[in-house]
Design a protein around this motif. Structure first.
Motif, PDB file in Angstrom:
ATOM      1  N   ALA A 242       0.933  -1.199  -0.092  1.00 59.98           N
ATOM      2  CA  ALA A 242       0.103  -0.008   0.013  1.00 59.98           C
ATOM      3  C   ALA A 242       0.910   1.264  -0.142  1.00 59.98           C
ATOM      4  CB  ALA A 242      -0.857   0.020   1.169  1.00 59.98           C
ATOM      5  N   ALA A 243       1.832   1.196   0.857  1.00 58.59           N
ATOM      6  CA  ALA A 243       2.845   2.366   0.952  1.00 58.59           C
ATOM      7  C   ALA A 243       3.493   2.487  -0.590  1.00 58.59           C
ATOM      8  CB  ALA A 243       3.881   2.191   1.771  1.00 58.59           C
ATOM      9  N   ALA A 244       3.944   1.569  -1.318  1.00 56.55           N
ATOM     10  CA  ALA A 244       4.558   1.614  -2.591  1.00 56.55           C
ATOM     11  C   ALA A 244       3.532   2.170  -3.788  1.00 56.55           C
ATOM     12  CB  ALA A 244       5.177   0.386  -3.125  1.00 56.55           C
ATOM     13  N   ASP A 245       2.244   1.842  -3.499  1.00 54.88           N
ATOM     14  CA  ASP A 245       1.168   2.496  -4.409  1.00 54.88           C
ATOM     15  C   ASP A 245       1.069   3.835  -4.161  1.00 54.88           C
ATOM     16  OD1 ASP A 245       0.866  -0.123  -5.716  1.00 54.88           O
ATOM     17  OD2 ASP A 245      -0.675  -0.720  -4.628  1.00 54.88           O
ATOM     18  N   PHE A 246       0.886   4.092  -2.858  1.00 54.57           N
ATOM     19  CA  PHE A 246       0.718   5.537  -2.589  1.00 54.57           C
ATOM     20  C   PHE A 246       1.901   6.388  -2.850  1.00 54.57           C
ATOM     21  CE2 PHE A 246       0.633   9.134   0.767  1.00 54.57           C
ATOM     22  CZ  PHE A 246      -0.619   9.554   0.455  1.00 54.57           C
ATOM     23  N   MET A 247       2.984   6.120  -2.912  1.00 52.89           N
ATOM     24  CA  MET A 247       4.231   6.650  -3.259  1.00 52.89           C
ATOM     25  C   MET A 247       4.357   7.081  -4.653  1.00 52.89           C
ATOM     26  SD  MET A 247       8.177   6.043  -2.137  1.00 52.89           S
ATOM     27  CE  MET A 247       9.585   7.127  -2.972  1.00 52.89           C
ATOM     28  N   SER A 248       3.795   5.828  -5.496  1.00 57.57           N
ATOM     29  CA  SER A 248       3.771   6.070  -6.959  1.00 57.57           C
ATOM     30  C   SER A 248       2.826   6.927  -7.484  1.00 57.57           C
ATOM     31  CB  SER A 248       3.778   4.632  -7.541  1.00 57.57           C
ATOM     32  OG  SER A 248       2.236   4.332  -7.047  1.00 57.57           O
ATOM     33  N   GLN A 249       1.539   7.093  -6.452  1.00 55.59           N
ATOM     34  CA  GLN A 249       0.875   8.200  -6.971  1.00 55.59           C
ATOM     35  C   GLN A 249       1.027   9.515  -6.505  1.00 55.59           C
ATOM     36  OE1 GLN A 249      -3.223   6.958  -5.420  1.00 55.59           O
ATOM     37  NE2 GLN A 249      -2.536   4.912  -5.856  1.00 55.59           N
ATOM     38  N   ASN A 250       2.296   9.829  -5.611  1.00 53.14           N
ATOM     39  CA  ASN A 250       2.487  10.962  -4.845  1.00 53.14           C
ATOM     40  C   ASN A 250       4.208  10.999  -5.135  1.00 53.14           C
ATOM     41  OD1 ASN A 250      -0.153  11.948  -3.690  1.00 53.14           O
ATOM     42  ND2 ASN A 250       0.180   9.908  -3.311  1.00 53.14           N
ATOM     43  N   PRO A 251       4.685  11.271  -6.332  1.00 48.19           N
ATOM     44  CA  PRO A 251       6.040  11.585  -6.597  1.00 48.19           C
ATOM     45  C   PRO A 251       6.837  12.460  -5.821  1.00 48.19           C
ATOM     46  CG  PRO A 251       4.761  12.389  -8.550  1.00 48.19           C
ATOM     47  CD  PRO A 251       3.812  12.006  -7.773  1.00 48.19           C
ATOM     48  N   GLY A 252       5.919  13.485  -4.914  1.00 44.16           N
ATOM     49  CA  GLY A 252       6.753  14.369  -4.140  1.00 44.16           C
ATOM     50  C   GLY A 252       6.963  13.691  -3.088  1.00 44.16           C
ATOM     51  N   LEU A 253       6.831  12.285  -2.577  1.00 42.06           N
ATOM     52  CA  LEU A 253       6.912  11.986  -1.268  1.00 42.06           C
ATOM     53  C   LEU A 253       8.186  10.931  -1.195  1.00 42.06           C
ATOM     54  CD1 LEU A 253       5.249  11.782   1.539  1.00 42.06           C
ATOM     55  CD2 LEU A 253       4.104   9.685   0.328  1.00 42.06           C
ATOM     56  N   ALA A 254       8.565  11.073   0.011  1.00 38.99           N
ATOM     57  CA  ALA A 254       9.714   9.873   0.189  1.00 38.99           C
ATOM     58  C   ALA A 254       9.146   9.157   1.364  1.00 38.99           C
ATOM     59  CB  ALA A 254      11.032  10.413   0.507  1.00 38.99           C
ATOM     60  N   ILE A 255       9.466   7.726   1.392  1.00 39.90           N
ATOM     61  CA  ILE A 255       8.771   6.871   2.386  1.00 39.90           C
ATOM     62  C   ILE A 255       9.624   6.227   3.074  1.00 39.90           C
ATOM     63  CG2 ILE A 255       7.406   4.906   2.755  1.00 39.90           C
ATOM     64  CD1 ILE A 255       5.206   5.960   1.073  1.00 39.90           C
ATOM     65  N   GLU A 256       9.902   5.920   4.196  1.00 44.25           N
ATOM     66  CA  GLU A 256      10.648   5.329   5.110  1.00 44.25           C
ATOM     67  C   GLU A 256      10.059   4.323   5.970  1.00 44.25           C
ATOM     68  OE1 GLU A 256      14.059   5.736   8.841  1.00 44.25           O
ATOM     69  OE2 GLU A 256      13.739   7.402   7.292  1.00 44.25           O
ATOM     70  N   LEU A 257      10.298   3.139   5.822  1.00 43.67           N
ATOM     71  CA  LEU A 257       9.282   2.003   6.392  1.00 43.67           C
ATOM     72  C   LEU A 257      10.111   1.234   7.232  1.00 43.67           C
ATOM     73  CD1 LEU A 257       6.310   0.928   6.206  1.00 43.67           C
ATOM     74  CD2 LEU A 257       7.085  -0.458   4.289  1.00 43.67           C
ATOM     75  N   ASP A 258       9.998   1.398   8.440  1.00 37.41           N
ATOM     76  CA  ASP A 258      10.962   0.556   9.431  1.00 37.41           C
ATOM     77  C   ASP A 258      10.161  -0.583  10.000  1.00 37.41           C
ATOM     78  OD1 ASP A 258      12.863  -0.077  11.488  1.00 37.41           O
ATOM     79  OD2 ASP A 258      12.299   1.719  12.525  1.00 37.41           O
ATOM     80  N   PHE A 259      10.546  -1.771   9.856  1.00 42.76           N
ATOM     81  CA  PHE A 259       9.995  -3.100  10.608  1.00 42.76           C
ATOM     82  C   PHE A 259      10.538  -3.078  11.770  1.00 42.76           C
ATOM     83  CE2 PHE A 259       8.979  -3.382   6.050  1.00 42.76           C
ATOM     84  CZ  PHE A 259       7.857  -3.989   6.045  1.00 42.76           C
TER      85      PHE A 259
END
Length: 289
Positions: free
Chosen positions: A110-127
């Protein structure tokens, strides 16, 4: 600008308890961080850190300064988010913490899809399975499951999560199906990080202690052990969904399934909720429903 850079470096060093990790987090060299801290101490005429070749300690003055600087940097981030949100577009870095297989299977895509729709965003996903302090460690949000502890954080339910107690048909044929939760003392219960399972009695949810000869902090390992006829297991449904559909596992004690095991998006109670958090949480609630 140099003053803010030094303060950011100092806060990162104290948070990480390491010059090297702070430099990595800030994307600069270790020597640059060291120079920033030295300049900051010189300007303040106070020693903030005590450094040796093997240890790092924060002085009493440094600890007081660190707490104030944390608040100041948080306010600055809020101000930046407020400006970015004038366009109502998620921008900047969205830093979140998630745990386990649910994060791998649902949140990451879901985070990857959301980022692809919003190219101005950078995501850091910490497990991370530990209970992260979102404010102190600089996270925008966390995705947590189960019963939430009381806190000053805001929580929004993004989807339901059902806890399932199950075993293989071969195990149940050999030892019988438990008719109620009291019968669990006669069964081998495969346990995870905690040796308690959650059940419902009417409108009340409660935990009971169980025991068995298999323990693992990994949900998939527990599911495999149950499918191998080793005993009963209680897991979130997404771990055992395919096995239940295939008939290699069978649910038991369904009338006792608990009701408070939703998945939540949790975030700090900021004066200004950034668009990146607000829109991503709404997106999660939509796609996971």
């Amino acid at each position: 600008m140099h003053k803010w850079e030094a303060i950011e470096a100092f806060v990162s060093v104290v948070h990480h308890q390491s010059f090297s990790r702070a430099a990595e987090d800030l994307g600069v060299s270790k020597s640059h961080v060291s120079k920033q801290i030295a300049a900051l101490e010189s300007r303040l005429a106070a020693q903030l850190l005590v450094r040796t070749t093997r240890s790092l300690a924060v002085t009493e003055v440094g600890q007081a300064f660190y707490l104030r600087c944390q608040d100041i940097l948080a306010t600055l981030r809020e101000a930046e988010d407020a400006v970015l949100d004038l366009q109502e577009k998620p921008r900047g870095r969205l830093r979140m913490t998630v745990a386990g297989a649910f994060g791998e299977e649902f949140i990451a895509p879901a985070a990857a899809d959301f980022m692809s729709q919003n190219p101005g965003l950078a995501i850091e996903l910490d497990f991370n399975n530990r209970l992260v302090d979102l404010i102190a460690e600089g996270y925008d949000l966390a995705v947590r499951a189960g019963t939430l502890q009381d806190s000053s954080l805001i929580a929004r339910r993004i989807c339901n999560r059902r806890l399932v107690t199950c075993a293989s048909p071969a195990y149940l044929a050999r030892y019988g199906e438990p008719e109620d939760i009291h019968a669990l003392v006669n069964h081998n219960c495969l346990v995870g990080t905690l040796n308690t399972w959650r059940f419902r009695d009417g409108q009340r949810n409660f935990d009971i202690t169980v025991d068995g000869n298999w323990r693992s902090n990994n949900g998939r390992a527990l599911a495999h052990a149950a499918a191998a006829d080793l005993g009963l297991v209680q897991l979130p449904d997404f771990y055992v969904r395919d096995a239940l559909d295939a008939g290699t596992l069978k649910t038991v004690l369904e009338p006792y399934n608990p009701t408070d095991t939703a998945v939540w998006a949790v975030y700090p109670h900021n004066r200004h909720l950034s668009a990146k958090v607000r829109l991503f949480v709404s997106y999660l609630a939509e796609v996971l429903a």
